[in-house]
Scaffold this motif. Structure first.
Motif, PDB file in Angstrom:
ATOM      1  N   VAL A  48     101.300  29.720  19.224  1.00 26.86           N
ATOM      2  CA  VAL A  48      99.989  28.958  19.599  1.00 26.86           C
ATOM      3  C   VAL A  48     100.235  28.001  20.492  1.00 26.86           C
ATOM      4  CG1 VAL A  48      98.617  27.111  18.403  1.00 26.86           C
ATOM      5  CG2 VAL A  48      99.384  29.259  17.101  1.00 26.86           C
ATOM      6  N   LEU A  49     101.637  27.316  20.762  1.00 26.58           N
ATOM      7  CA  LEU A  49     101.897  26.212  21.667  1.00 26.58           C
ATOM      8  C   LEU A  49     102.091  27.058  23.092  1.00 26.58           C
ATOM      9  CD1 LEU A  49     104.550  23.993  19.738  1.00 26.58           C
ATOM     10  CD2 LEU A  49     102.115  23.716  20.350  1.00 26.58           C
ATOM     11  N   PRO A  50     102.572  28.018  23.401  1.00 27.21           N
ATOM     12  CA  PRO A  50     102.582  28.555  24.690  1.00 27.21           C
ATOM     13  C   PRO A  50     101.140  28.947  25.032  1.00 27.21           C
ATOM     14  CG  PRO A  50     104.452  29.552  23.544  1.00 27.21           C
ATOM     15  CD  PRO A  50     103.620  28.797  22.452  1.00 27.21           C
ATOM     16  N   ALA A  51     100.352  29.689  24.224  1.00 28.99           N
ATOM     17  CA  ALA A  51      99.124  29.995  24.389  1.00 28.99           C
ATOM     18  C   ALA A  51      98.141  28.910  24.720  1.00 28.99           C
ATOM     19  CB  ALA A  51      98.581  30.805  23.441  1.00 28.99           C
ATOM     20  N   THR A  52      98.482  27.834  23.913  1.00 32.33           N
ATOM     21  CA  THR A  52      97.487  26.675  24.105  1.00 32.33           C
ATOM     22  C   THR A  52      97.523  26.116  25.406  1.00 32.33           C
ATOM     23  OG1 THR A  52      97.415  26.167  21.834  1.00 32.33           O
ATOM     24  CG2 THR A  52      97.054  24.436  23.103  1.00 32.33           C
ATOM     25  N   ALA A  53      99.069  25.932  25.962  1.00 30.79           N
ATOM     26  CA  ALA A  53      99.345  25.302  27.167  1.00 30.79           C
ATOM     27  C   ALA A  53      98.755  26.247  28.283  1.00 30.79           C
ATOM     28  CB  ALA A  53     101.015  25.493  27.463  1.00 30.79           C
ATOM     29  N   VAL A  54      98.635  27.480  28.160  1.00 28.25           N
ATOM     30  CA  VAL A  54      98.005  28.291  29.328  1.00 28.25           C
ATOM     31  C   VAL A  54      96.484  28.095  29.064  1.00 28.25           C
ATOM     32  CG1 VAL A  54      97.436  30.739  29.916  1.00 28.25           C
ATOM     33  CG2 VAL A  54     100.139  30.254  29.335  1.00 28.25           C
ATOM     34  N   LEU A  55      95.859  28.162  27.827  1.00 27.81           N
ATOM     35  CA  LEU A  55      94.402  27.930  28.053  1.00 27.81           C
ATOM     36  C   LEU A  55      93.989  26.680  28.369  1.00 27.81           C
ATOM     37  CD1 LEU A  55      93.807  29.855  24.540  1.00 27.81           C
ATOM     38  CD2 LEU A  55      93.063  30.675  26.847  1.00 27.81           C
ATOM     39  N   LEU A  56      94.726  25.708  27.808  1.00 32.18           N
ATOM     40  CA  LEU A  56      94.234  24.525  28.480  1.00 32.18           C
ATOM     41  C   LEU A  56      94.529  24.272  30.092  1.00 32.18           C
ATOM     42  CD1 LEU A  56      95.749  21.823  25.502  1.00 32.18           C
ATOM     43  CD2 LEU A  56      93.413  22.584  25.961  1.00 32.18           C
ATOM     44  N   GLY A  57      95.414  24.879  30.363  1.00 25.19           N
ATOM     45  CA  GLY A  57      95.536  24.804  31.992  1.00 25.19           C
ATOM     46  C   GLY A  57      94.460  25.626  32.635  1.00 25.19           C
ATOM     47  N   LEU A  58      94.013  26.705  32.210  1.00 32.87           N
ATOM     48  CA  LEU A  58      92.789  27.270  32.567  1.00 32.87           C
ATOM     49  C   LEU A  58      91.592  26.491  32.581  1.00 32.87           C
ATOM     50  CD1 LEU A  58      93.461  30.861  31.389  1.00 32.87           C
ATOM     51  CD2 LEU A  58      93.817  30.190  33.706  1.00 32.87           C
ATOM     52  N   LEU A  59      91.422  25.827  31.132  1.00 30.54           N
ATOM     53  CA  LEU A  59      90.258  25.018  31.201  1.00 30.54           C
ATOM     54  C   LEU A  59      90.181  23.818  32.126  1.00 30.54           C
ATOM     55  CD1 LEU A  59      87.843  24.561  29.160  1.00 30.54           C
ATOM     56  CD2 LEU A  59      89.444  23.124  27.940  1.00 30.54           C
ATOM     57  N   LEU A  60      91.386  23.200  32.349  1.00 34.49           N
ATOM     58  CA  LEU A  60      91.451  22.196  33.263  1.00 34.49           C
ATOM     59  C   LEU A  60      90.973  22.866  34.646  1.00 34.49           C
ATOM     60  CD1 LEU A  60      92.222  19.380  34.033  1.00 34.49           C
ATOM     61  CD2 LEU A  60      94.409  19.963  34.546  1.00 34.49           C
ATOM     62  N   LEU A  61      91.578  23.870  34.955  1.00 33.20           N
ATOM     63  CA  LEU A  61      91.192  24.460  36.513  1.00 33.20           C
ATOM     64  C   LEU A  61      89.772  24.843  36.554  1.00 33.20           C
ATOM     65  CD1 LEU A  61      92.276  26.046  39.144  1.00 33.20           C
ATOM     66  CD2 LEU A  61      92.683  28.119  37.627  1.00 33.20           C
ATOM     67  N   ALA A  62      88.874  25.343  35.553  1.00 32.51           N
ATOM     68  CA  ALA A  62      87.653  25.652  35.304  1.00 32.51           C
ATOM     69  C   ALA A  62      86.890  24.396  35.783  1.00 32.51           C
ATOM     70  CB  ALA A  62      87.438  26.249  34.178  1.00 32.51           C
ATOM     71  N   PHE A  63      87.276  23.446  34.981  1.00 35.78           N
ATOM     72  CA  PHE A  63      86.609  21.967  35.255  1.00 35.78           C
ATOM     73  C   PHE A  63      86.602  21.641  36.319  1.00 35.78           C
ATOM     74  CE2 PHE A  63      86.690  21.056  30.389  1.00 35.78           C
ATOM     75  CZ  PHE A  63      85.169  21.373  30.229  1.00 35.78           C
ATOM     76  N   THR A  64      88.022  21.754  37.065  1.00 33.71           N
ATOM     77  CA  THR A  64      88.131  21.029  38.442  1.00 33.71           C
ATOM     78  C   THR A  64      87.155  21.992  39.358  1.00 33.71           C
ATOM     79  OG1 THR A  64      90.374  20.693  37.831  1.00 33.71           O
ATOM     80  CG2 THR A  64      89.835  21.045  40.215  1.00 33.71           C
ATOM     81  N   GLN A  65      87.244  23.317  39.228  1.00 37.45           N
ATOM     82  CA  GLN A  65      86.417  24.339  40.181  1.00 37.45           C
ATOM     83  C   GLN A  65      84.866  23.841  40.027  1.00 37.45           C
ATOM     84  OE1 GLN A  65      87.637  26.290  42.588  1.00 37.45           O
ATOM     85  NE2 GLN A  65      89.667  25.473  41.887  1.00 37.45           N
ATOM     86  N   LEU A  66      84.385  23.738  39.001  1.00 40.24           N
ATOM     87  CA  LEU A  66      83.008  23.223  38.708  1.00 40.24           C
ATOM     88  C   LEU A  66      82.666  22.070  39.418  1.00 40.24           C
ATOM     89  CD1 LEU A  66      82.185  24.203  34.962  1.00 40.24           C
ATOM     90  CD2 LEU A  66      81.396  25.365  37.137  1.00 40.24           C
ATOM     91  N   MET A  67      83.564  20.892  39.285  1.00 40.40           N
ATOM     92  CA  MET A  67      83.318  19.557  39.946  1.00 40.40           C
ATOM     93  C   MET A  67      83.362  19.938  41.455  1.00 40.40           C
ATOM     94  SD  MET A  67      85.367  16.748  37.674  1.00 40.40           S
ATOM     95  CE  MET A  67      86.831  17.596  37.378  1.00 40.40           C
ATOM     96  N   LEU A  68      84.360  20.715  41.950  1.00 37.76           N
ATOM     97  CA  LEU A  68      84.389  20.721  43.541  1.00 37.76           C
ATOM     98  C   LEU A  68      83.319  21.593  43.874  1.00 37.76           C
ATOM     99  CD1 LEU A  68      88.302  21.868  44.079  1.00 37.76           C
ATOM    100  CD2 LEU A  68      86.834  19.699  44.613  1.00 37.76           C
ATOM    101  N   LEU A  69      82.733  22.530  43.023  1.00 36.29           N
ATOM    102  CA  LEU A  69      81.459  23.316  43.331  1.00 36.29           C
ATOM    103  C   LEU A  69      80.215  22.543  43.432  1.00 36.29           C
ATOM    104  CD1 LEU A  69      80.059  26.137  43.579  1.00 36.29           C
ATOM    105  CD2 LEU A  69      79.698  26.106  41.143  1.00 36.29           C
TER     106      LEU A  69
END
Length: 73
Positions: A48-69
């Motif tokens: 759970v902890l490693p997968a959560t770190a990866v998923l939260l990183g992807l979520l942050l990346l997606a939010f950043t890309q949407l804001m840049l868009l």
């Protein structure tokens, strides 16, 4: 960029974020359904902890890309 592709990318990004949060919920439910407290702890640390770190990183990346868009560059 024309508004239509921007809107389509925003909808896809939102769907990605929703799926990411749903997957986090599935992970936490899987961890809680272990047979013993020791097994829950192992699932938490090993999965759970490693997968959560990866998923939260992807979520942050997606939010950043949407804001840049939608930013005025």
């Amino acid at each position: 960029m024309t508004p239509l592709p921007q809107l389509v990318l925003t909808i896809l990004g939102a769907l990605f974020c929703i799926g990411d949060v749903a997957l986090l919920g599935v992970l936490l439910t899987w961890q809680e359904r272990a047979a013993s407290p020791e097994a829950r702890w192992r699932r938490l640390v090993r999965g759970v902890l490693p997968a959560t770190a990866v998923l939260l990183g992807l979520l942050l990346l997606a939010f950043t890309q949407l804001m840049l868009l939608w930013s005025n560059r």
